[in-house]
Each structure stands twice: as structure tokens, then as C-alpha cells.
Write a protein that holds these residues in place. Structure first.
Motif, PDB file in Angstrom:
ATOM      1  N   GLU A 148     -24.922  -7.427 -10.829  1.00  0.00           N
ATOM      2  CA  GLU A 148     -25.496  -8.333  -9.837  1.00  0.00           C
ATOM      3  C   GLU A 148     -26.422  -7.527  -8.943  1.00  0.00           C
ATOM      4  O   GLU A 148     -26.309  -6.311  -8.859  1.00  0.00           O
ATOM      5  CB  GLU A 148     -24.390  -8.949  -8.964  1.00  0.00           C
ATOM      6  N   LEU A 149     -27.333  -8.230  -8.254  1.00  0.00           N
ATOM      7  CA  LEU A 149     -28.099  -7.541  -7.225  1.00  0.00           C
ATOM      8  C   LEU A 149     -27.119  -6.993  -6.201  1.00  0.00           C
ATOM      9  O   LEU A 149     -26.069  -7.588  -5.944  1.00  0.00           O
ATOM     10  CB  LEU A 149     -29.106  -8.477  -6.559  1.00  0.00           C
ATOM     11  N   GLY A 150     -27.454  -5.879  -5.586  1.00  0.00           N
ATOM     12  CA  GLY A 150     -26.504  -5.178  -4.732  1.00  0.00           C
ATOM     13  C   GLY A 150     -26.852  -5.098  -3.262  1.00  0.00           C
ATOM     14  O   GLY A 150     -26.355  -4.218  -2.570  1.00  0.00           O
ATOM     15  N   TYR A 151     -27.694  -5.994  -2.789  1.00  0.00           N
ATOM     16  CA  TYR A 151     -28.001  -6.004  -1.355  1.00  0.00           C
ATOM     17  C   TYR A 151     -26.887  -6.710  -0.588  1.00  0.00           C
ATOM     18  O   TYR A 151     -26.618  -6.393   0.563  1.00  0.00           O
ATOM     19  CB  TYR A 151     -29.333  -6.706  -1.101  1.00  0.00           C
ATOM     20  N   ALA A 152     -26.264  -7.681  -1.234  1.00  0.00           N
ATOM     21  CA  ALA A 152     -25.167  -8.449  -0.643  1.00  0.00           C
ATOM     22  C   ALA A 152     -24.063  -8.587  -1.679  1.00  0.00           C
ATOM     23  O   ALA A 152     -24.310  -8.523  -2.880  1.00  0.00           O
ATOM     24  CB  ALA A 152     -25.650  -9.838  -0.213  1.00  0.00           C
ATOM     25  N   SER A 153     -22.852  -8.794  -1.193  1.00  0.00           N
ATOM     26  CA  SER A 153     -21.693  -8.965  -2.062  1.00  0.00           C
ATOM     27  C   SER A 153     -20.778 -10.005  -1.438  1.00  0.00           C
ATOM     28  O   SER A 153     -20.887 -10.302  -0.248  1.00  0.00           O
ATOM     29  CB  SER A 153     -20.952  -7.630  -2.195  1.00  0.00           C
ATOM     30  N   THR A 154     -19.867 -10.528  -2.241  1.00  0.00           N
ATOM     31  CA  THR A 154     -18.816 -11.355  -1.652  1.00  0.00           C
ATOM     32  C   THR A 154     -17.846 -10.441  -0.925  1.00  0.00           C
ATOM     33  O   THR A 154     -17.779  -9.236  -1.204  1.00  0.00           O
ATOM     34  CB  THR A 154     -18.044 -12.152  -2.717  1.00  0.00           C
ATOM     35  N   ILE A 155     -17.091 -11.010  -0.011  1.00  0.00           N
ATOM     36  CA  ILE A 155     -16.090 -10.222   0.708  1.00  0.00           C
ATOM     37  C   ILE A 155     -15.069  -9.670  -0.286  1.00  0.00           C
ATOM     38  O   ILE A 155     -14.712  -8.493  -0.249  1.00  0.00           O
ATOM     39  CB  ILE A 155     -15.405 -11.064   1.806  1.00  0.00           C
ATOM     40  N   HIS A 156     -14.620 -10.526  -1.226  1.00  0.00           N
ATOM     41  CA  HIS A 156     -13.654 -10.067  -2.229  1.00  0.00           C
ATOM     42  C   HIS A 156     -14.219  -8.923  -3.061  1.00  0.00           C
ATOM     43  O   HIS A 156     -13.519  -7.968  -3.368  1.00  0.00           O
ATOM     44  CB  HIS A 156     -13.244 -11.214  -3.152  1.00  0.00           C
ATOM     45  N   GLY A 157     -15.498  -9.039  -3.409  1.00  0.00           N
ATOM     46  CA  GLY A 157     -16.123  -8.019  -4.244  1.00  0.00           C
ATOM     47  C   GLY A 157     -16.446  -6.734  -3.513  1.00  0.00           C
ATOM     48  O   GLY A 157     -16.840  -5.748  -4.117  1.00  0.00           O
ATOM     49  N   ALA A 158     -16.296  -6.742  -2.183  1.00  0.00           N
ATOM     50  CA  ALA A 158     -16.669  -5.576  -1.379  1.00  0.00           C
ATOM     51  C   ALA A 158     -15.545  -4.563  -1.235  1.00  0.00           C
ATOM     52  O   ALA A 158     -15.760  -3.496  -0.670  1.00  0.00           O
ATOM     53  CB  ALA A 158     -17.128  -6.026   0.001  1.00  0.00           C
ATOM     54  N   GLN A 159     -14.362  -4.889  -1.717  1.00  0.00           N
ATOM     55  CA  GLN A 159     -13.267  -3.925  -1.593  1.00  0.00           C
ATOM     56  C   GLN A 159     -13.661  -2.661  -2.348  1.00  0.00           C
ATOM     57  O   GLN A 159     -14.011  -2.703  -3.510  1.00  0.00           O
ATOM     58  CB  GLN A 159     -11.977  -4.516  -2.131  1.00  0.00           C
ATOM     59  N   GLY A 160     -13.646  -1.557  -1.645  1.00  0.00           N
ATOM     60  CA  GLY A 160     -14.058  -0.293  -2.233  1.00  0.00           C
ATOM     61  C   GLY A 160     -15.495   0.083  -1.920  1.00  0.00           C
ATOM     62  O   GLY A 160     -15.880   1.229  -2.090  1.00  0.00           O
ATOM     63  N   LEU A 161     -16.320  -0.876  -1.483  1.00  0.00           N
ATOM     64  CA  LEU A 161     -17.697  -0.568  -1.096  1.00  0.00           C
ATOM     65  C   LEU A 161     -17.718   0.010   0.312  1.00  0.00           C
ATOM     66  O   LEU A 161     -16.937  -0.394   1.169  1.00  0.00           O
ATOM     67  CB  LEU A 161     -18.567  -1.828  -1.106  1.00  0.00           C
ATOM     68  N   THR A 162     -18.623   0.932   0.550  1.00  0.00           N
ATOM     69  CA  THR A 162     -18.856   1.425   1.906  1.00  0.00           C
ATOM     70  C   THR A 162     -20.349   1.580   2.109  1.00  0.00           C
ATOM     71  O   THR A 162     -21.105   1.802   1.159  1.00  0.00           O
ATOM     72  CB  THR A 162     -18.171   2.781   2.179  1.00  0.00           C
ATOM     73  N   ALA A 163     -20.767   1.453   3.352  1.00  0.00           N
ATOM     74  CA  ALA A 163     -22.162   1.642   3.747  1.00  0.00           C
ATOM     75  C   ALA A 163     -22.138   2.137   5.184  1.00  0.00           C
ATOM     76  O   ALA A 163     -21.079   2.223   5.809  1.00  0.00           O
ATOM     77  CB  ALA A 163     -22.925   0.318   3.628  1.00  0.00           C
ATOM     78  N   ASP A 164     -23.301   2.470   5.721  1.00  0.00           N
ATOM     79  CA  ASP A 164     -23.354   2.880   7.128  1.00  0.00           C
ATOM     80  C   ASP A 164     -23.072   1.683   8.034  1.00  0.00           C
ATOM     81  O   ASP A 164     -22.329   1.792   9.001  1.00  0.00           O
ATOM     82  CB  ASP A 164     -24.713   3.484   7.467  1.00  0.00           C
ATOM     83  N   THR A 165     -23.705   0.544   7.714  1.00  0.00           N
ATOM     84  CA  THR A 165     -23.476  -0.676   8.493  1.00  0.00           C
ATOM     85  C   THR A 165     -23.203  -1.844   7.560  1.00  0.00           C
ATOM     86  O   THR A 165     -23.654  -1.860   6.415  1.00  0.00           O
ATOM     87  CB  THR A 165     -24.680  -1.037   9.392  1.00  0.00           C
ATOM     88  N   CYS A 166     -22.488  -2.825   8.081  1.00  0.00           N
ATOM     89  CA  CYS A 166     -22.168  -4.025   7.312  1.00  0.00           C
ATOM     90  C   CYS A 166     -22.467  -5.246   8.168  1.00  0.00           C
ATOM     91  O   CYS A 166     -22.121  -5.291   9.350  1.00  0.00           O
ATOM     92  CB  CYS A 166     -20.698  -4.004   6.912  1.00  0.00           C
TER      93      CYS A 166
END
Length: 195
Positions: A148-166
């Protein structure tokens, strides 16, 4: 974040006191999240958008890609699992663990973020991880089913993702666990845009 994980409502005061909660109607909050995400990106900050549904995440991804392209037409595009398209320069997410797809000493995992370096005629993608610089080719059948494009994700799909800001959209119907996930993805700041 620990108080939020434990369900202590007093922790929300931190987010309110630090101007990290923004309230409005659906279109206003979506635009605010996008605008602040874009501002972070322009400042060189690794930023992520989150949404409660796949449809909202796909829409935020589409908007981010359209802004990136600014009416230019890429030479080659690949169709993704979220019905968006990707071309050179796009950020994409892999959504299925696959140990056969090797990148350096690692393998492709659900939630890995990649930058697209090349789009092949068959729809496969040459990608690299901007942090570790791992490189690999994602086959076309994997791309159409699990990327999928990776600029946005579902909350469920974000487990394990990290960024500087959300920057995350909320409808008010999310669970405490979902709120914790959304408000703990950013290392420097987490913003909630509440409908």
C-alpha cells in the motif's frame, strides 16, 4: 504513554496542554492532519498519518501522492493493494511477512516502509529502506496483494510503525488500545484530530 496504556484518563491532559488535540468535522480534521503532516515533511521530519478505516487511510495516501506529483505524469506506475498507484519516489508499506523476500540479512515484514526506486513493466518494484538502506525487488504479485502507499496507515496497521511525528484521525469510537497505538507512534510528537 504509559498512563494512556494503563487507561488513566488524566494523561489526556498532557496532549491537551501541549496543543496535540485538534477538534472539527470530518473534512476539517482530515485536512488539518494532512496539512500538518505536509508541513512536517517539508521541514525534513519523518511524519506519518493514521486513520481509523482503510478507506480514510487510502484517501490520505491518494492526497499525499497527488500533492507529491503536482500534476506530473510518471512514466511507469504499479497498482497496489489499496487501489492506489505507486511510482518512483513514493513511500510504500509492505503488509505481509515474507521470508522469501530477502533484503540484506533481513526479510520483508508487515509494516516495513520503503521508497520506490524503479517500477518494472510487470508492476514489480525496486525499493529501499531509507533507514537501513536495505534494497530489494518486490514481485508484482506481492505488490498487487500486499503493498500500500505508505504516507498514511490504519491505526491497526500502524502497530510496529514509528516516525518522528504522527498525525492521527479519530472518530471518537476507537478503543483505548487503538488510542494508545495512535498516540505512541511518533517519537517527538503525536497529534490527534478528533471528529
Amino acid at each position: 504513554s504509559l498512563a494512556l496504556r494503563d487507561g488513566d484518563p488524566a494523561c489526556l491532559g498532557f496532549y491537551l496542554d501541549n496543543d496535540r488535540v485538534h477538534v472539527g468535522d470530518t473534512s476539517t480534521t482530515s485536512q488539518q492532519a494532512f496539512d500538518r503532516w505536509l508541513s512536517d515533511k517539508h521541514a525534513g521530519v519523518d511524519a506519518l498519518m493514521l486513520a481509523p478505516t482503510r478507506e480514510l487511510a487510502a484517501e490520505l495516501n491518494r492526497q499525499a501522492r497527488e500533492h507529491r506529483l503536482r500534476d506530473s505524469q510518471p512514466a511507469h506506475e504499479a497498482t497496489l493493494a489499496d487501489h492506489n498507484r505507486a511510482s518512483v519516489g513514493d513511500t510504500v508499506l509492505t503488509r505481509l511477512n515474507d521470508r522469501r523476500l530477502r533484503a540484506g540479512s533481513g526479510w520483508v515484514k508487515n509494516g516495513d516502509r520503503w521508497l520506490v526506486d524503479h517500477v518494472h513493466r510487470d508492476g514489480s518494484l525496486d525499493v529501499h529502506d531509507p533507514r537501513s538502506h536495505r534494497r530489494l525487488t518486490l514481485p508484482s504479485n506481492y505488490v498487487t496483494r500486499h503493498v500500500e502507499l505508505g504516507y498514511a496507515s490504519t491505526i491497526h496497521g500502524a502497530q510496529g510503525l514509528t516516525a518522528d511525528t504522527c498525525h492521527g484521525l479519530l472518530t471518537g469510537r476507537e478503543s483505548r488500545q487503538q488510542l494508545y497505538t495512535m498516540l505512541s507512534r511518533g517519537r517527538q510528537a503525536n497529534h490527534a484530530y478528533v471528529e
